[in-house]
Design a protein around this motif. Structure first.
Motif, PDB file in Angstrom:
ATOM      1  N   ASP A  55      65.523  48.945 -26.872  1.00  0.00           N
ATOM      2  CA  ASP A  55      64.253  48.835 -27.601  1.00  0.00           C
ATOM      3  C   ASP A  55      63.116  49.451 -26.782  1.00  0.00           C
ATOM      4  O   ASP A  55      62.045  48.862 -26.636  1.00  0.00           O
ATOM      5  CB  ASP A  55      63.937  47.373 -27.930  1.00  0.00           C
ATOM      6  CG  ASP A  55      62.923  47.254 -29.090  1.00  0.00           C
ATOM      7  OD1 ASP A  55      62.853  48.202 -29.901  1.00  0.00           O
ATOM      8  OD2 ASP A  55      62.214  46.236 -29.160  1.00  0.00           O
ATOM      9  N   LYS A  56      63.381  50.667 -26.264  1.00  0.00           N
ATOM     10  CA  LYS A  56      62.408  51.357 -25.430  1.00  0.00           C
ATOM     11  C   LYS A  56      62.314  52.830 -25.805  1.00  0.00           C
ATOM     12  O   LYS A  56      63.306  53.432 -26.233  1.00  0.00           O
ATOM     13  CB  LYS A  56      62.798  51.259 -23.947  1.00  0.00           C
ATOM     14  CG  LYS A  56      62.736  49.865 -23.355  1.00  0.00           C
ATOM     15  CD  LYS A  56      63.166  49.889 -21.892  1.00  0.00           C
ATOM     16  CE  LYS A  56      63.084  48.501 -21.268  1.00  0.00           C
ATOM     17  NZ  LYS A  56      63.505  48.508 -19.842  1.00  0.00           N
ATOM     18  N   GLU A  69      58.472  49.966 -23.331  1.00  0.00           N
ATOM     19  CA  GLU A  69      59.150  48.989 -24.182  1.00  0.00           C
ATOM     20  C   GLU A  69      58.409  48.790 -25.495  1.00  0.00           C
ATOM     21  O   GLU A  69      57.189  48.613 -25.515  1.00  0.00           O
ATOM     22  CB  GLU A  69      59.293  47.662 -23.454  1.00  0.00           C
ATOM     23  CG  GLU A  69      60.152  46.652 -24.208  1.00  0.00           C
ATOM     24  CD  GLU A  69      60.502  45.443 -23.368  1.00  0.00           C
ATOM     25  OE1 GLU A  69      61.066  44.491 -23.933  1.00  0.00           O
ATOM     26  OE2 GLU A  69      60.213  45.455 -22.153  1.00  0.00           O
ATOM     27  N   ASN A  70      59.182  48.819 -26.581  1.00  0.00           N
ATOM     28  CA  ASN A  70      58.609  48.629 -27.903  1.00  0.00           C
ATOM     29  C   ASN A  70      58.018  47.223 -28.014  1.00  0.00           C
ATOM     30  O   ASN A  70      58.619  46.242 -27.582  1.00  0.00           O
ATOM     31  CB  ASN A  70      59.699  48.829 -28.966  1.00  0.00           C
ATOM     32  CG  ASN A  70      59.117  49.057 -30.328  1.00  0.00           C
ATOM     33  OD1 ASN A  70      58.014  49.570 -30.477  1.00  0.00           O
ATOM     34  ND2 ASN A  70      59.860  48.684 -31.357  1.00  0.00           N
ATOM     35  N   GLY A  71      56.808  47.132 -28.580  1.00  0.00           N
ATOM     36  CA  GLY A  71      56.140  45.848 -28.714  1.00  0.00           C
ATOM     37  C   GLY A  71      55.145  45.565 -27.617  1.00  0.00           C
ATOM     38  O   GLY A  71      54.251  44.714 -27.769  1.00  0.00           O
ATOM     39  N   GLU A  72      55.283  46.273 -26.497  1.00  0.00           N
ATOM     40  CA  GLU A  72      54.332  46.088 -25.396  1.00  0.00           C
ATOM     41  C   GLU A  72      53.069  46.910 -25.655  1.00  0.00           C
ATOM     42  O   GLU A  72      53.138  47.998 -26.233  1.00  0.00           O
ATOM     43  CB  GLU A  72      54.968  46.520 -24.072  1.00  0.00           C
ATOM     44  CG  GLU A  72      54.107  46.230 -22.857  1.00  0.00           C
ATOM     45  CD  GLU A  72      54.815  46.544 -21.542  1.00  0.00           C
ATOM     46  OE1 GLU A  72      54.141  46.541 -20.494  1.00  0.00           O
ATOM     47  OE2 GLU A  72      56.036  46.810 -21.577  1.00  0.00           O
ATOM     48  N   ILE A  73      51.937  46.406 -25.234  1.00  0.00           N
ATOM     49  CA  ILE A  73      50.658  47.106 -25.396  1.00  0.00           C
ATOM     50  C   ILE A  73      50.218  47.637 -24.028  1.00  0.00           C
ATOM     51  O   ILE A  73      50.242  46.913 -23.031  1.00  0.00           O
ATOM     52  CB  ILE A  73      49.573  46.178 -25.974  1.00  0.00           C
ATOM     53  CG1 ILE A  73      50.009  45.647 -27.342  1.00  0.00           C
ATOM     54  CG2 ILE A  73      48.247  46.919 -26.097  1.00  0.00           C
ATOM     55  CD1 ILE A  73      50.261  46.713 -28.389  1.00  0.00           C
ATOM     56  N   ASP A  85      50.194  51.344 -28.362  1.00  0.00           N
ATOM     57  CA  ASP A  85      51.539  50.794 -28.485  1.00  0.00           C
ATOM     58  C   ASP A  85      52.506  51.736 -27.770  1.00  0.00           C
ATOM     59  O   ASP A  85      52.119  52.813 -27.291  1.00  0.00           O
ATOM     60  CB  ASP A  85      51.934  50.580 -29.949  1.00  0.00           C
ATOM     61  CG  ASP A  85      51.972  51.857 -30.771  1.00  0.00           C
ATOM     62  OD1 ASP A  85      51.993  52.957 -30.193  1.00  0.00           O
ATOM     63  OD2 ASP A  85      51.993  51.768 -32.020  1.00  0.00           O
ATOM     64  N   LYS A  98      54.997  53.739 -28.733  1.00  0.00           N
ATOM     65  CA  LYS A  98      55.223  55.076 -29.266  1.00  0.00           C
ATOM     66  C   LYS A  98      54.047  55.999 -28.973  1.00  0.00           C
ATOM     67  O   LYS A  98      54.221  57.165 -28.607  1.00  0.00           O
ATOM     68  CB  LYS A  98      55.475  55.017 -30.780  1.00  0.00           C
ATOM     69  CG  LYS A  98      55.913  56.363 -31.352  1.00  0.00           C
ATOM     70  CD  LYS A  98      56.350  56.216 -32.804  1.00  0.00           C
ATOM     71  CE  LYS A  98      56.873  57.539 -33.345  1.00  0.00           C
ATOM     72  NZ  LYS A  98      57.315  57.418 -34.756  1.00  0.00           N
TER      73      LYS A  98
END
Length: 256
Positions: A24-25, A36-40, A49, A51
């Motif tokens: 999930d990265k 990492e996806n979801g991390e700000i 985000d 991406k």
């Protein structure tokens, strides 16, 4: 090296990053940095985000993906130095007349070269489709799901891919069996002087290090000493064969 692009889509190669769904990265194709996806992520007073951050990372740290891809040797890209120069100029947005003046040729020559680029791209797409269909058929129809005849993937940092890297899974298994007295924990009993065997051994040893982690020379030596008595030789060959890189002062080492 070029091998890292093998399982990527065309868009992933052009974008300069891939999304690893298992981790999930988002991962940078160039340096391996992960988001990492979801991390700000915060830069100055702005928030991004994962991406958006991977795109910003490529723009800030690596500039143009095109130039990085064209930095690879002709044996990987099929593009000559003159063609690289022309493609760079085309990318800049200059007209055929402007390009011709800059390169000291006629505009007709530039138009012909652009036509050649386009036709080569068409052939490349068709070739890739034929290749994938043929080998998908082979995988579907072969009797054994894990064939010992499969060619082992070349590691990303390989500096010069030649016959040394033509290694089947069966050959790799045999080298591991004869060269190591144990695989868990890893214990090397023979460091072969033969090139193919050397590559298999170094690849297995490189797996003992974490990707995206920096090691001091002392840490490298401690890990390698547990594997083989002559740890300095192994350390040198890990660098020489492109499995690892280090700073010029030898203070930090990392996997390529």
């Amino acid at each position: 090296m070029i091998n890292k692009f093998w399982n990527m889509t065309l868009e992933e190669i052009k974008n300069g990053f891939t999304f690893n769904s298992k981790l999930d990265k988002y991962v940078c194709n160039i340096c391996g940095k992960e988001f990492e996806n979801g991390e700000i992520f915060k830069i100055e007073n702005r928030y991004f985000d994962a991406k958006k951050m991977i795109k910003l990372h490529i723009q800030r740290d690596h500039l143009e993906v095109l130039q990085i891809l064209m930095s690879y040797d002709k044996k990987y890209t099929g593009i000559t130095e003159n063609q690289k120069e022309l493609l760079s100029i085309i990318y800049s947005g200059m007209t055929d007349i402007e390009i011709a003046k800059k390169m000291g040729v006629s505009a007709a020559t530039i138009r012909h070269q652009r036509f050649t680029f386009r036709e080569k791209a068409k052939q490349a797409k068709l070739y890739l489709a034929i290749y994938e269909l043929a080998f998908q058929g082979m995988e579907k129809n072969k009797n054994k799901p894990d064939s010992k005849d499969d060619i082992v993937e070349v590691h990303n940092g390989a500096k010069m891919v030649d016959d040394r890297y033509f290694i089947t899974k069966a050959e790799e298994d045999q080298v591991l069996f004869t060269a190591f007295s144990a695989l868990t924990p890893l214990k090397l009993k023979i460091f072969s002087s033969k090139e193919k065997k050397k590559i298999v051994i170094l690849k297995k040893i490189a797996e003992q290090f974490e990707r995206n982690k920096r090691y001091s020379e002392k840490e490298i030596n401690l890990i390698l000493k547990e594997i083989y008595e002559d740890f300095a030789t192994i350390r040198r060959y890990l660098i020489e064969y492109g499995f690892m890189e280090r700073t010029t002062d030898c203070n930090e080492y990392w996997l390529k």
